[in-house]
Design a protein around this motif. Structure first.
Motif, PDB file in Angstrom:
ATOM      1  N   GLY A  21      45.469  63.367  46.594  1.00  0.00           N
ATOM      2  CA  GLY A  21      46.346  62.893  47.450  1.00  0.00           C
ATOM      3  C   GLY A  21      47.380  62.397  45.976  1.00  0.00           C
ATOM      4  N   ASP A  22      47.079  61.796  45.356  1.00  0.00           N
ATOM      5  CA  ASP A  22      47.515  60.623  44.029  1.00  0.00           C
ATOM      6  C   ASP A  22      47.934  61.667  43.019  1.00  0.00           C
ATOM      7  OD1 ASP A  22      47.535  58.973  45.303  1.00  0.00           O
ATOM      8  OD2 ASP A  22      46.417  57.622  44.035  1.00  0.00           O
ATOM      9  N   TYR A  27      53.599  66.443  41.197  1.00  0.00           N
ATOM     10  CA  TYR A  27      53.951  68.423  41.728  1.00  0.00           C
ATOM     11  C   TYR A  27      55.054  68.401  42.939  1.00  0.00           C
ATOM     12  CZ  TYR A  27      49.902  69.377  38.618  1.00  0.00           C
ATOM     13  OH  TYR A  27      48.849  69.653  38.438  1.00  0.00           O
ATOM     14  N   PHE A  28      54.610  67.069  44.239  1.00  0.00           N
ATOM     15  CA  PHE A  28      56.047  67.721  45.079  1.00  0.00           C
ATOM     16  C   PHE A  28      57.555  66.889  44.703  1.00  0.00           C
ATOM     17  CE2 PHE A  28      52.790  66.129  47.733  1.00  0.00           C
ATOM     18  CZ  PHE A  28      52.560  67.565  48.806  1.00  0.00           C
ATOM     19  N   PHE A  29      57.397  65.907  42.975  1.00  0.00           N
ATOM     20  CA  PHE A  29      58.246  65.735  42.305  1.00  0.00           C
ATOM     21  C   PHE A  29      59.053  66.390  41.700  1.00  0.00           C
ATOM     22  CE2 PHE A  29      56.658  61.115  43.237  1.00  0.00           C
ATOM     23  CZ  PHE A  29      58.170  60.530  43.736  1.00  0.00           C
ATOM     24  N   ILE A  30      58.410  67.554  40.575  1.00  0.00           N
ATOM     25  CA  ILE A  30      58.786  68.472  40.353  1.00  0.00           C
ATOM     26  C   ILE A  30      59.246  69.536  40.727  1.00  0.00           C
ATOM     27  CG2 ILE A  30      57.580  67.037  38.393  1.00  0.00           C
ATOM     28  CD1 ILE A  30      55.551  69.927  38.341  1.00  0.00           C
ATOM     29  N   ALA A  31      58.638  69.553  42.223  1.00  0.00           N
ATOM     30  CA  ALA A  31      59.216  71.351  43.456  1.00  0.00           C
ATOM     31  C   ALA A  31      60.197  71.789  42.814  1.00  0.00           C
ATOM     32  CB  ALA A  31      58.151  70.681  44.466  1.00  0.00           C
TER      33      ALA A  31
END
Length: 263
Positions: A21-22, A27-31
Protein backbone atom coordinates in the motif's frame (compact mmCIF):
# COMPACT_ATOMS: atom_id res chain seq x y z
CA UNK A 1 3.73 -23.26 19.61
CA UNK A 2 1.68 -23.69 16.47
CA UNK A 3 -0.62 -20.80 17.46
CA UNK A 4 2.38 -18.43 17.73
CA UNK A 5 3.65 -19.50 14.31
CA UNK A 6 0.31 -18.75 12.66
CA UNK A 7 0.10 -15.42 14.50
CA UNK A 8 3.52 -14.37 13.21
CA UNK A 9 2.55 -15.56 9.72
CA UNK A 10 -0.58 -13.38 9.66
CA UNK A 11 1.41 -10.43 11.01
CA UNK A 12 3.95 -10.86 8.19
CA UNK A 13 1.16 -10.97 5.61
CA UNK A 14 -0.38 -7.81 7.09
CA UNK A 15 3.01 -6.08 7.00
CA UNK A 16 3.48 -7.05 3.33
CA UNK A 17 0.04 -5.63 2.45
CA UNK A 18 0.90 -2.38 4.23
CA UNK A 19 4.22 -2.14 2.39
CA UNK A 20 2.46 -2.73 -0.93
CA UNK A 21 0.00 0.00 0.00
CA UNK A 22 2.86 2.39 0.81
CA UNK A 23 4.39 1.74 -2.60
CA UNK A 24 1.11 2.64 -4.30
CA UNK A 25 0.68 5.96 -2.46
CA UNK A 26 3.07 7.93 -4.75
CA UNK A 27 1.11 6.77 -7.79
CA UNK A 28 -2.09 8.19 -6.33
CA UNK A 29 -0.38 11.59 -5.98
CA UNK A 30 0.88 11.68 -9.58
CA UNK A 31 -2.29 10.15 -11.05
CA UNK A 32 -4.10 13.50 -11.64
CA UNK A 33 -1.07 14.95 -13.45
CA UNK A 34 -0.72 11.77 -15.53
CA UNK A 35 -4.40 11.88 -16.49
CA UNK A 36 -4.20 15.54 -17.54
CA UNK A 37 -0.95 14.91 -19.45
CA UNK A 38 -2.46 11.93 -21.24
CA UNK A 39 -5.75 13.62 -22.15
CA UNK A 40 -4.38 17.00 -23.22
CA UNK A 41 -0.94 16.08 -24.62
CA UNK A 42 -0.28 12.42 -25.39
CA UNK A 43 -3.68 11.66 -26.93
CA UNK A 44 -3.78 14.82 -29.12
CA UNK A 45 -0.21 14.19 -30.34
CA UNK A 46 -1.08 10.62 -31.27
CA UNK A 47 -4.28 11.77 -33.00
CA UNK A 48 -2.37 14.44 -34.93
CA UNK A 49 0.18 11.86 -36.07
CA UNK A 50 -2.62 9.53 -37.20
CA UNK A 51 -4.54 12.24 -39.04
CA UNK A 52 -1.35 13.42 -40.77
CA UNK A 53 -1.11 10.15 -42.68
CA UNK A 54 -4.78 10.20 -43.65
CA UNK A 55 -7.08 12.34 -45.74
CA UNK A 56 -9.30 13.77 -43.02
CA UNK A 57 -12.02 16.42 -43.10
CA UNK A 58 -13.27 17.58 -39.70
CA UNK A 59 -16.67 18.34 -41.22
CA UNK A 60 -16.89 14.76 -42.50
CA UNK A 61 -15.15 12.68 -39.83
CA UNK A 62 -16.50 9.40 -41.17
CA UNK A 63 -14.85 9.89 -44.56
CA UNK A 64 -11.25 9.21 -43.53
CA UNK A 65 -8.82 7.74 -46.06
CA UNK A 66 -5.30 6.46 -45.46
CA UNK A 67 -2.77 8.22 -47.74
CA UNK A 68 0.54 7.38 -46.07
CA UNK A 69 3.19 10.08 -46.46
CA UNK A 70 1.37 11.90 -49.27
CA UNK A 71 0.54 14.89 -47.04
CA UNK A 72 4.19 15.27 -46.02
CA UNK A 73 5.41 14.97 -49.63
CA UNK A 74 2.96 17.65 -50.76
CA UNK A 75 4.03 19.88 -47.86
CA UNK A 76 7.75 19.57 -48.66
CA UNK A 77 7.09 20.41 -52.30
CA UNK A 78 5.21 23.60 -51.40
CA UNK A 79 7.50 26.69 -51.50
CA UNK A 80 5.12 28.54 -49.16
CA UNK A 81 6.04 26.01 -46.44
CA UNK A 82 9.66 27.15 -46.51
CA UNK A 83 8.55 30.78 -46.45
CA UNK A 84 6.56 30.03 -43.30
CA UNK A 85 9.57 28.37 -41.67
CA UNK A 86 11.78 31.35 -42.52
CA UNK A 87 9.20 33.77 -41.11
CA UNK A 88 8.85 31.77 -37.90
CA UNK A 89 12.59 31.66 -37.28
CA UNK A 90 12.92 35.36 -38.08
CA UNK A 91 10.15 36.10 -35.60
CA UNK A 92 11.86 34.06 -32.88
CA UNK A 93 15.39 35.35 -33.53
CA UNK A 94 14.29 38.99 -33.39
CA UNK A 95 11.65 38.68 -30.66
CA UNK A 96 13.51 36.68 -28.01
CA UNK A 97 16.48 39.02 -27.33
CA UNK A 98 14.31 42.14 -27.57
CA UNK A 99 11.66 40.66 -25.26
CA UNK A 100 14.27 39.66 -22.69
CA UNK A 101 16.00 43.07 -22.88
CA UNK A 102 12.78 45.09 -22.54
CA UNK A 103 11.52 42.91 -19.70
CA UNK A 104 14.80 43.25 -17.84
CA UNK A 105 14.86 47.04 -18.26
CA UNK A 106 11.27 47.34 -17.04
CA UNK A 107 12.10 45.16 -14.03
CA UNK A 108 15.03 47.42 -13.15
CA UNK A 109 12.76 50.43 -13.50
CA UNK A 110 9.96 49.18 -11.24
CA UNK A 111 12.38 47.70 -8.69
CA UNK A 112 13.08 51.21 -7.39
CA UNK A 113 11.72 52.31 -4.02
CA UNK A 114 9.62 55.14 -5.37
CA UNK A 115 6.25 56.24 -4.09
CA UNK A 116 3.53 54.86 -6.34
CA UNK A 117 5.82 52.40 -8.15
CA UNK A 118 3.11 49.72 -7.78
CA UNK A 119 0.98 51.68 -10.25
CA UNK A 120 3.68 51.28 -12.89
CA UNK A 121 4.02 47.58 -12.14
CA UNK A 122 0.30 47.10 -12.69
CA UNK A 123 0.34 49.24 -15.84
CA UNK A 124 3.22 47.33 -17.41
CA UNK A 125 1.73 43.95 -16.48
CA UNK A 126 -1.87 44.71 -17.51
CA UNK A 127 -1.47 43.94 -21.27
CA UNK A 128 -0.69 40.35 -20.30
CA UNK A 129 -4.16 40.05 -18.76
CA UNK A 130 -5.76 40.70 -22.15
CA UNK A 131 -6.02 37.86 -24.66
CA UNK A 132 -3.76 37.97 -27.71
CA UNK A 133 -6.83 37.99 -29.96
CA UNK A 134 -8.17 41.21 -28.42
CA UNK A 135 -4.74 42.84 -28.40
CA UNK A 136 -4.23 41.93 -32.06
CA UNK A 137 -7.54 43.54 -33.05
CA UNK A 138 -6.77 46.71 -31.09
CA UNK A 139 -3.30 47.07 -32.59
CA UNK A 140 -4.69 46.45 -36.07
CA UNK A 141 -6.76 49.60 -35.62
CA UNK A 142 -3.77 51.44 -34.17
CA UNK A 143 -1.63 50.38 -37.16
CA UNK A 144 -4.14 51.80 -39.66
CA UNK A 145 -1.98 53.50 -42.32
CA UNK A 146 -4.37 56.40 -42.81
CA UNK A 147 -3.50 59.43 -40.63
CA UNK A 148 -6.52 60.48 -38.64
CA UNK A 149 -7.73 56.89 -38.37
CA UNK A 150 -4.70 55.00 -37.13
CA UNK A 151 -3.45 56.26 -33.76
CA UNK A 152 0.25 55.64 -34.37
CA UNK A 153 0.31 57.22 -37.84
CA UNK A 154 -1.68 60.19 -36.57
CA UNK A 155 0.99 60.80 -33.94
CA UNK A 156 3.81 60.32 -36.47
CA UNK A 157 2.29 62.84 -38.87
CA UNK A 158 1.73 65.33 -36.05
CA UNK A 159 5.42 65.02 -35.17
CA UNK A 160 6.43 65.71 -38.77
CA UNK A 161 7.19 62.14 -39.89
CA UNK A 162 5.73 60.28 -42.85
CA UNK A 163 2.95 57.76 -42.30
CA UNK A 164 4.16 54.15 -42.12
CA UNK A 165 2.27 51.30 -43.87
CA UNK A 166 2.94 48.94 -40.93
CA UNK A 167 0.80 45.85 -41.64
CA UNK A 168 0.23 46.76 -45.28
CA UNK A 169 3.83 46.35 -46.47
CA UNK A 170 5.88 43.16 -46.64
CA UNK A 171 8.89 45.12 -45.39
CA UNK A 172 7.26 46.27 -42.15
CA UNK A 173 4.46 43.80 -41.37
CA UNK A 174 6.48 41.22 -39.41
CA UNK A 175 8.40 43.84 -37.46
CA UNK A 176 5.10 45.52 -36.57
CA UNK A 177 3.77 42.24 -35.21
CA UNK A 178 6.99 41.72 -33.24
CA UNK A 179 6.64 45.17 -31.65
CA UNK A 180 3.05 44.42 -30.62
CA UNK A 181 4.05 41.02 -29.19
CA UNK A 182 6.82 42.58 -27.11
CA UNK A 183 4.38 45.16 -25.75
CA UNK A 184 1.90 42.46 -24.81
CA UNK A 185 4.32 40.00 -23.18
CA UNK A 186 7.05 42.14 -21.62
CA UNK A 187 5.06 42.77 -18.44
CA UNK A 188 4.78 39.07 -17.68
CA UNK A 189 8.53 38.46 -17.85
CA UNK A 190 9.12 41.77 -16.08
CA UNK A 191 7.37 40.34 -13.01
CA UNK A 192 9.57 37.22 -13.13
CA UNK A 193 12.69 39.37 -13.35
CA UNK A 194 11.35 41.56 -10.54
CA UNK A 195 10.98 38.53 -8.28
CA UNK A 196 14.57 37.58 -9.08
CA UNK A 197 15.81 41.10 -8.37
CA UNK A 198 14.09 41.21 -5.00
CA UNK A 199 15.73 37.93 -4.01
CA UNK A 200 19.23 39.27 -4.63
CA UNK A 201 21.26 39.49 -1.38
CA UNK A 202 21.57 43.11 -0.27
CA UNK A 203 24.92 42.32 1.35
CA UNK A 204 26.54 41.96 -2.07
CA UNK A 205 25.47 45.46 -3.10
CA UNK A 206 26.58 46.92 0.24
CA UNK A 207 29.99 45.29 -0.09
CA UNK A 208 30.30 46.55 -3.66
CA UNK A 209 29.42 50.09 -2.53
CA UNK A 210 32.15 49.95 0.12
CA UNK A 211 34.60 48.92 -2.60
CA UNK A 212 33.60 51.97 -4.64
CA UNK A 213 31.60 50.18 -7.36
CA UNK A 214 29.19 52.33 -9.34
CA UNK A 215 25.68 51.41 -10.49
CA UNK A 216 26.80 49.94 -13.81
CA UNK A 217 29.52 47.81 -12.21
CA UNK A 218 26.99 46.42 -9.73
CA UNK A 219 24.63 45.64 -12.60
CA UNK A 220 27.34 43.92 -14.63
CA UNK A 221 28.98 41.94 -11.83
CA UNK A 222 26.16 41.23 -9.37
CA UNK A 223 22.69 41.68 -10.85
CA UNK A 224 23.09 40.02 -14.24
CA UNK A 225 25.08 36.97 -12.99
CA UNK A 226 22.61 36.58 -10.12
CA UNK A 227 19.71 36.42 -12.57
CA UNK A 228 21.29 33.80 -14.83
CA UNK A 229 18.79 31.05 -14.01
CA UNK A 230 15.87 33.48 -14.35
CA UNK A 231 17.18 34.61 -17.74
CA UNK A 232 17.57 31.03 -18.96
CA UNK A 233 13.96 30.31 -17.96
CA UNK A 234 12.64 33.46 -19.67
CA UNK A 235 14.64 32.79 -22.85
CA UNK A 236 13.31 29.23 -22.95
CA UNK A 237 9.67 30.26 -22.43
CA UNK A 238 9.92 33.15 -24.90
CA UNK A 239 11.45 30.89 -27.54
CA UNK A 240 8.71 28.28 -27.11
CA UNK A 241 6.04 30.97 -27.42
CA UNK A 242 7.73 32.50 -30.48
CA UNK A 243 7.97 29.19 -32.32
CA UNK A 244 4.22 28.66 -31.75
CA UNK A 245 3.25 32.13 -33.00
CA UNK A 246 -0.04 32.04 -34.88
CA UNK A 247 -2.74 34.27 -33.38
CA UNK A 248 -1.08 37.61 -34.14
CA UNK A 249 -0.41 36.77 -37.77
CA UNK A 250 -3.84 35.27 -38.33
CA UNK A 251 -5.78 38.10 -36.70
CA UNK A 252 -3.76 41.03 -38.03
CA UNK A 253 -2.60 40.08 -41.54
CA UNK A 254 -3.90 36.57 -42.36
CA UNK A 255 -0.29 35.74 -43.26
CA UNK A 256 0.10 38.63 -45.70
CA UNK A 257 1.09 40.75 -47.38
CA UNK A 258 2.76 38.40 -49.86
CA UNK A 259 3.08 35.67 -47.18
CA UNK A 260 5.52 37.89 -45.25
CA UNK A 261 3.88 37.02 -41.89
CA UNK A 262 2.79 33.47 -42.63
CA UNK A 263 3.94 31.03 -39.94
Amino acid sequence: GEEGIWKRFFQMQKTKRLLRGDKLIPYFFIAPALVILTVFLIVPVCMAAWYSINYFNMLKPNQIKFVGLENYVRLLKDPVFYTAIKNTFYFAIVLVPLQVFVSFCLALLVNQKWRGVSIFRIAFFSPMLTSMTVVSILWTFMYNPTPGQGLINTILVKLGFEACPFLYSADTAMNSIIAMTIWQGAGNYMMIYLAGLQNQPEELYEAASLDGANWFQKLLNITIPGLRNVTVFIVLMTTIGAMKMFTQSFMMTHGGPDNSTLT
